[in-house]
Design an enzyme around this catalytic site. Structure first.
Site, PDB file in Angstrom:
ATOM      1  N   ASN A   1     -13.657  -0.743   1.748  1.00 13.46           N
ATOM      2  CA  ASN A   1     -14.620  -1.181   0.735  1.00 13.46           C
ATOM      3  C   ASN A   1     -15.984  -0.576   1.053  1.00 13.46           C
ATOM      4  O   ASN A   1     -16.416  -0.600   2.200  1.00 13.46           O
ATOM      5  CB  ASN A   1     -14.713  -2.707   0.726  1.00 13.46           C
ATOM      6  CG  ASN A   1     -13.395  -3.358   0.393  1.00 13.46           C
ATOM      7  OD1 ASN A   1     -12.652  -2.877  -0.446  1.00 13.46           O
ATOM      8  ND2 ASN A   1     -13.091  -4.446   1.064  1.00 13.46           N
TER       9      ASN A   1
ATOM     10  N   HIS B   1     -14.900  -0.245   8.204  1.00 14.84           N
ATOM     11  CA  HIS B   1     -13.621  -0.778   8.661  1.00 14.84           C
ATOM     12  C   HIS B   1     -12.573  -0.555   7.586  1.00 14.84           C
ATOM     13  O   HIS B   1     -12.880  -0.476   6.403  1.00 14.84           O
ATOM     14  CB  HIS B   1     -13.740  -2.268   9.015  1.00 14.84           C
ATOM     15  CG  HIS B   1     -14.225  -3.131   7.896  1.00 14.84           C
ATOM     16  ND1 HIS B   1     -15.551  -3.154   7.492  1.00 14.84           N
ATOM     17  CD2 HIS B   1     -13.572  -4.002   7.099  1.00 14.84           C
ATOM     18  CE1 HIS B   1     -15.686  -4.017   6.495  1.00 14.84           C
ATOM     19  NE2 HIS B   1     -14.500  -4.535   6.236  1.00 14.84           N
TER      20      HIS B   1
END
Length: 155
Positions: free
Chosen positions: A120, A133
């Site tokens: 994201n 991440h």
């Protein structure tokens, strides 16, 4: 000259109406970056985590809020705020994140049935931790991606 003015106004319009981050999001992002990421605290062992993989450059652990039966976060130890902040120097660690995902998917028994990797980036994607991440999700049939429509053989 009229075209230059038009395109300048158009650019200003789009930058203020949805093609940029909201002021609230920008402020929250800046505050979180200044405070330091929760992932850095996990890497530094300042916070506990269920760590499933670690090497010199990458750590992977189980998140607090599971979104699938298998849900792991794969995080570079280098603090990169978003994928937009990655540089050519980060190519190897970014590639290794993919290889770690492949390895963990095999270890968790989902490599053959299928899994999703998701990163994201910023407001519209819902990024809330500003330390790059990757989510590894699997262990069940996952829903369609956002906006995906059912494909048919009809024409």
């Amino acid at each position: 000259m009229k075209k230059i003015v038009f395109f300048t106004l158009l650019a200003l319009f789009y930058s203020s109406t949805g093609w940029s981050q909201s002021a609230d999001y920008q402020q929250q992002k800046a505050e979180k970056i200044a405070k330091g990421s929760v992932f850095t605290k996990i890497i530094n062992r300042e916070l506990p985590a269920d760590i499933v993989y670690e090497d010199d450059d990458i750590i992977a652990f189980v998140p607090l809020r599971l979104q699938a039966p298998v849900h792991l976060l794969i995080v570079p130890k280098k603090e990169i705020y978003t994928i937009n902040d990655a540089t050519a120097e980060d190519v190897i660690v970014l590639g290794n994140m993919m290889l770690v995902a492949k390895r963990l998917a095999k270890e968790k028994g989902i490599a053959e049935t299928g899994y999703r990797l998701s990163v994201n980036t910023n407001e519209d994607a819902g990024q809330s931790v500003f330390h790059l991440h990757m989510h590894l999700l699997g262990g069940e049939k996952l829903g369609q991606m956002v906006g995906a429509e059912k494909q048919t053989d009809e024409k």
